[in-house]
Structures are given as structure tokens and as C-alpha cells.
Design an enzyme around this catalytic site. Structure first.
Site, PDB file in Angstrom:
ATOM      1  N   SER A  40      -8.541  20.290  55.882  1.00 35.96           N
ATOM      2  CA  SER A  40      -7.881  19.844  54.648  1.00 35.96           C
ATOM      3  C   SER A  40      -6.414  20.250  54.558  1.00 35.96           C
ATOM      4  CB  SER A  40      -8.629  20.389  53.421  1.00 35.96           C
ATOM      5  OG  SER A  40      -8.751  21.790  53.500  1.00 35.96           O
ATOM      6  N   ASP A 319      -5.259  25.085  44.202  1.00 29.26           N
ATOM      7  CA  ASP A 319      -6.608  25.370  43.729  1.00 29.26           C
ATOM      8  C   ASP A 319      -7.115  26.629  44.429  1.00 29.26           C
ATOM      9  OD1 ASP A 319      -7.363  24.594  46.291  1.00 29.26           O
ATOM     10  OD2 ASP A 319      -8.118  22.623  45.681  1.00 29.26           O
ATOM     11  N   HIS A 322      -6.344  25.873  48.466  1.00 31.74           N
ATOM     12  CA  HIS A 322      -5.279  25.023  48.996  1.00 31.74           C
ATOM     13  C   HIS A 322      -3.927  25.312  48.352  1.00 31.74           C
ATOM     14  CE1 HIS A 322      -9.071  22.672  49.500  1.00 31.74           C
ATOM     15  NE2 HIS A 322      -8.595  22.657  50.723  1.00 31.74           N
TER      16      HIS A 322
END
Length: 344
Positions: A40, A319, A322
Site C-alpha cells: 500500500s 491513518d 499510512h
């Protein structure tokens, strides 16, 4: 059990990059296309999930775009540095048109070098298989590969999945780290033999500083055992990359480099650099789920079950795992000298 859950979340180690729009004067020598593999931190739209829900993408492009950040991620910053558009996600390959000449992004959020959270999630080996299939179809020529760069971002999800399954057995984890780095080295060598001109692989960041972990210290300090394991991973990875670089290879033998995310995080989070001065509380995330929810969750399809900080550009973390676009911008600024030396 709660602690184990936190460690599992580390695995979602995707990072995002803030829109970096600096193009260098020596751009004629820079790679003309970018091929991206990993998790990610570099996924720009291959994975279905929360990255397609508001408030993800609120800074860029102003709506959810499959990036686990409020805006750009590492892929976007590197592409802008190279002076090319961000490579098209693999899932959009059939509608890419001429955009695929700038490369392609095979990364999936949650992916590792081994199987991580779900059987259907393409690990790095599978992502490289997808790439190899395109090469067999003649989508990219050998000459284009030689003028291209690969970016590999991986590791965090393997460790999160391992800890979720096995608990906090740090001695056993060291043995697993060796296996992960050995597999990363095999993946890197495979890309090298395919004829890619330049290959960059990210080291692990200070994973003990992720909000999913620092919740245990009320966001006051990082969890050093995790940082020590990340540093161990990075030492092994650097040794593996040095060994590959020292090997005689194909005529288009790639040069490889490790991008020092750990050092970038450390300098920014410790406040020892002006890079970190814009972040008021760097260990605090911007998007916070309420009552155990995740960022982006909606309560009974109506009410958002998360809160947002006032200004995402002042948050390092977006978050629980991330970076914000601003966080990635600061990290990428630190990575630039390494990239400049590598690509010159």
C-alpha cells in the site's frame, strides 16, 4: 490479543507520497518508464477497499482514487521526480491506451513477499508473473526495459501477518526476517535478469512509530523492539543488494539501491530536521476511527465513524499505518539525494 491485533495492522504498511513536482535538469538521462511492485505504500488503485472511500484522496485528487492516503503516495512522487505520469494500475491495463508507455503499477495493498492476509492477494512473485506475462505479449521491448526503473516496496505486511499468527515472539521473528529478505533478494534478482535498467527497493520504516503501535504509549513514544527488528531487516537487505550488485549479470545488468525510509522517518519524527518542523504532533494520525472503526468507515451507511484533523498538510501520518501526502513529501525530500546519486 489487542496487542497482537496492533502488530497485525503494521502489515498494512502502505505509504503515501505528497505531490512532488521537482523535475531535474538531467532528466534526459532519467528512466522513461516506471514499473512498481509491492504494497500500500506504492499502490495507486489496484486494490478494492477503504482506499476507495471518503476521506481517502481528499487532498489529491479530491476524491478516493485507490491510494491509502489523503493524497499522493511514494509511486507518485518518484514518477514526478522522473518527469513522467504516475504509471497506470495493472487493473486498468485494458483501458490504459498509450498511458502504459510510462510503465505499470502491479502493487496491491496488503501484499507481501509471502501470503499475508487473504489467499487472493497477489504477492510479489505473482505481481512479477503479471509483468512477465506482459513482456511475453510484447507490451514492452528489451530496449524500453533497459531505459526503465523498477520500484519494490515490501516487508511490513509479511511481519504483521506473522505476528498476528504467532504472537510477539521476537527471537523467532529474527529467523523469519531472514526468510523474508532472502525472498526479496530473489525477486530483485529476477527483475534484474529481465533486463530492467535500475531497481530501487524500500527499506522498512520505523514501524514502531506507526500510530497503530504508538497507541500503546498514548502517542508519546515509539515501540523500540519493532524499530530494532526493522533495522535488522534493513541491514540484511543492504547486504543482499550489495551482493547482487557485485555479481556479474546480463548485459543490461541493473544497478540496485535501497531507499532509506528508516532514516527519513527517524529524522522527521525526532524533530532534528526542518523536514519535520511542519508536523505539530508527528506521531498523531489525521484520520481517526471512533469506537474501534477504521478511517473511512460509515456507520449504518449514514454517519461517518471517524474524525479528521483540521489540516492534513500538518499531519505526518494519515491513518493508523499510512503516511499523509505531506508525510510522503517530507520523506521523499530526504530520499532525493540517494536517488540522485543512483540515477546520475
Amino acid at each position: 490479543m489487542e496487542a497482537i491485533f496492533f502488530h497485525c495492522m503494521i502489515l498494512l504498511l502502505g505509504v503515501s507520497v505528497e505531490g512532488f513536482h521537482h523535475r531535474h535538469h538531467h532528466h534526459d538521462k532519467l528512466p522513461k518508464s516506471l514499473f512498481v511492485f509491492g504494497d500500500s505504500n506504492v499502490d495507486t488503485g489496484n486494490t478494492q477497499g477503504s482506499s476507495w472511500s471518503f476521506p481517502y484522496g481528499v487532498t489529491f485528487p479530491g476524491k478516493p482514487s485507490g491510494r491509502l492516503s489523503d493524497g499522493r503516495v511514494l509511486t507518485d512522487f518518484l514518477a514526478a521526480y522522473l518527469g513522467i505520469p504516475s504509471p497506470v494500475p495493472y487493473r486498468e491495463r485494458r483501458t490504459a491506451g498509450s498511458r502504459d508507455r510510462y510503465g505499470m503499477n502491479f502493487a496491491y495493498s496488503g501484499a507481501g513477499v509471502f501470503s499475508t492476509y487473504s489467499a487472493g492477494l497477489p504477492n510479489i512473485t505473482t505481481q512479477i508473473d503479471y509483468f512477465e506475462r506482459l513482456l511475453r505479449q510484447g507490451t514492452y521491448s528489451r530496449q524500453q526495459l533497459y531505459m526503465s526503473m523498477a520500484l519494490l516496496s515490501v516487508g511490513g505486511n509479511d511481519y504483521a501477518a506473522y505476528l498476528l499468527k504467532n504472537g510477539l515472539h521476537f527471537q523467532a521473528l529474527r529467523g523469519f526476517i531472514k526468510l523474508v529478505v532472502k525472498q526479496i533478494a530473489e525477486d530483485l534478482n529476477r527483475l534484474r535478469v529481465m533486463g530492467l535498467g535500475k531497481i530501487a527497493v524500500t527499506g522498512l520504516e520505523e514501524v514502531g512509530c506507526l500510530p497503530v503501535v504508538t497507541v500503546l504509549t498514548n502517542r508519546t513514544s515509539c515501540f523500540q523492539p519493532f524499530n530494532e527488528d526493522a533495522a535488522y531487516h534493513n541491514r540484511l537487505l543492504r547486504n543482499a543488494v550489495n551482493a547482487i550488485n557485485a555479481r556479474p549479470g546480463p548485459s543490461s545488468s541493473a544497478a540496485l539501491v535501497v531507499l532509506p525510509l528508516y532514516d527519513a522517518f527517524h529524522l522527521i519524527l525526532s524533530g532534528h530536521t526542518k523536514l519535520g518542523s511542519r508536523f505539530e504532533n508527528p506521531l498523531q494520525q489525521c484520520c481517526v476511527g471512533v469506537n474501534g472503526s477504521e478511517c473511512g468507515s460509515i456507520e449504518q451507511h449514514v454517519k461517518p465513524s471517524y474524525t479528521l484533523c483540521e489540516d492534513p498538510s500538518k499531519a505526518f501520518f494519515w491513518d493508523r499505518v499510512h503516511l499523509s501526502q505531506a508525510g510522503w513529501a517530507a520523506v521523499f525530500q530526504f530520499l532525493q539525494p540517494t536517488l540522485q546519486r543512483f540515477l546520475s
